[in-house]
Each structure stands twice: as structure tokens, then as C-alpha cells.
Design a protein around this motif. Structure first.
Motif, mmCIF file in Angstrom:
data_model
loop_
_atom_site.group_PDB
_atom_site.id
_atom_site.type_symbol
_atom_site.label_atom_id
_atom_site.label_comp_id
_atom_site.label_asym_id
_atom_site.label_seq_id
_atom_site.Cartn_x
_atom_site.Cartn_y
_atom_site.Cartn_z
ATOM 1 N N ASP A 1 6.159 -3.277 4.651
ATOM 2 C CA ASP A 1 4.633 -2.047 5.252
ATOM 3 C C ASP A 1 5.454 -1.906 7.062
ATOM 4 N N LEU A 2 6.305 -2.983 7.187
ATOM 5 C CA LEU A 2 7.508 -2.379 8.374
ATOM 6 C C LEU A 2 7.960 -1.464 8.094
ATOM 7 N N LEU A 3 8.470 -1.075 7.135
ATOM 8 C CA LEU A 3 9.334 0.023 7.051
ATOM 9 C C LEU A 3 9.082 1.250 6.424
ATOM 10 N N ARG A 4 7.178 1.712 6.350
ATOM 11 C CA ARG A 4 7.137 2.883 5.877
ATOM 12 C C ARG A 4 6.396 3.310 7.323
ATOM 13 N N ALA A 5 6.810 4.952 6.820
ATOM 14 C CA ALA A 5 7.092 6.007 7.789
ATOM 15 C C ALA A 5 6.170 6.179 9.328
ATOM 16 N N LEU B 1 4.686 -0.057 -6.386
ATOM 17 C CA LEU B 1 3.054 0.629 -5.868
ATOM 18 C C LEU B 1 3.045 2.063 -6.458
ATOM 19 N N GLU B 2 4.206 2.536 -6.358
ATOM 20 C CA GLU B 2 3.944 3.832 -6.572
ATOM 21 C C GLU B 2 3.231 4.427 -8.575
ATOM 22 N N ARG B 3 3.878 3.238 -9.068
ATOM 23 C CA ARG B 3 3.298 2.381 -10.466
ATOM 24 C C ARG B 3 1.699 2.358 -10.155
ATOM 25 N N GLU B 4 1.200 2.080 -10.011
ATOM 26 C CA GLU B 4 -0.225 1.720 -9.201
ATOM 27 C C GLU B 4 -1.001 2.805 -8.715
ATOM 28 N N GLY B 5 -0.291 4.316 -8.153
ATOM 29 C CA GLY B 5 -1.239 4.856 -7.728
ATOM 30 C C GLY B 5 -0.788 5.305 -6.057
ATOM 31 N N LYS B 6 -0.355 4.107 -5.481
ATOM 32 C CA LYS B 6 -0.172 4.229 -3.969
ATOM 33 C C LYS B 6 1.259 4.705 -3.282
ATOM 34 N N HIS B 7 0.676 5.854 -3.163
ATOM 35 C CA HIS B 7 2.147 6.699 -2.211
ATOM 36 C C HIS B 7 2.258 6.364 -1.254
ATOM 37 N N VAL B 8 4.423 5.513 -1.362
ATOM 38 C CA VAL B 8 4.720 4.843 -0.004
ATOM 39 C C VAL B 8 6.042 5.511 1.085
ATOM 40 N N ASN B 9 5.288 5.775 1.472
ATOM 41 C CA ASN B 9 6.053 7.071 2.973
ATOM 42 C C ASN B 9 6.894 5.973 3.588
#
Length: 147
Positions: free
Chosen positions: A79-83, A111-119
């Protein structure tokens, strides 16, 4: 015959497996006397701030050329390295001072396989396996700290 079939299957699997990008070596600091990797696997704001504070204080105490600091984030620590992280400016400031921030792509992929996009913060270094990166750095003489 069985050996040949196993060999053919192994070769085919290696060709079909996605290429795992090798993480670059930590920021080149030929005069660094100290080498530290900070493990961040917790999403709690106080843990993120502590990791940032430790990195900042070490750069301030030793000078940016005398210490190599790598922060490796995996699991909830990414989470620290999310845009959009509330601490983005602090992360970017530390990067400009030579601190490396690595993000675990296994966590991102899950996370992305679970449908949660990570920016992802574009200045973060993408490593396939966060814990593997910590192990690699420890084997190169880095001291591992989990703030």
C-alpha cells in the motif's frame, strides 16, 4: 524413452513459463559502508511512517553516499507504493535521495487476479518475489530490519 519425454516436457514448460524479470541491483553506491534492507509487510500507517522515518534518519546520519537503503514491500505493505498513497511525496523524496523502494509483483498479481487494480508508483522497482529480494540482499551482506 521416459527420460526423453520428461526432457521434452521440461523444455516446453520453460518456454511457456512467463519470464521473471530479474530485479536490478540496488542503487549503485560504490562508497557505501552500510547496507540495509527494510521489510514492509504491514499496511498500518504507523508502520509505513516508521519505515520512512528509519530510511530518512539513516540517510541523514550517514549521508546518501555512505549507506544503501532498500525498502521491500510485499503483502499488505505494498500500500505504501501505490500511486495514490498518502505518503507518495515522502517516498518520492527518499527515492531522489537514493533510497530504493521495491514492490512485490506476486502480491500485485494476486490482487489483480481478485479484480483489485493496483496503481503502482512508477518510481518503485518491480521485483517478482518480495521475500526473495530480501533474501538476495541479505545474502549480499545487507542487514534486514523490520520496523
Amino acid at each position: 524413452m521416459l527420460f526423453r519425454l520428461a526432457h521434452v516436457l521440461a523444455v516446453a514448460a520453460s518456454l511457456l513459463a512467463p519470464a521473471v524479470a530479474q530485479a536490478p541491483p540496488p542503487v549503485d553506491k560504490p562508497f557505501a559502508d552500510h547496507h540495509l534492507v527494510l521489510q514492509l509487510s504491514d499496511r498500518a500507517q504507523d508502520k509505513q511512517l516508521l519505515a520512512l522515518s528509519v530510511a530518512y534518519n539513516l540517510i541523514k546520519a550517514y549521508g546518501p553516499d555512505k549507506i544503501s537503503v532498500v525498502v521491500v514491500a510485499f503483502g499488505p505493505g505494498i500500500d505504501l507504493l501505490r500511486a495514490e498513497s498518502a505518503n507518495r511525496a515522502r517516498v518520492d523524496s527518499l527515492i531522489s535521495q537514493g533510497v530504493e523502494f521495491d514492490i512485490c509483483m506476486n502480491t500485485v498479481d494476486t490482487l489483480e487476479r481478485e479484480g483489485k487494480h493496483v496503481n503502482i508508483n512508477p518510481k518503485a522497482v518491480r521485483v517478482q518475489v518480495g521475500v526473495g529480494r530480501i533474501l538476495e540482499l541479505a545474502e549480499k551482506g545487507y542487514t534486514v530490519v523490520r520496523p
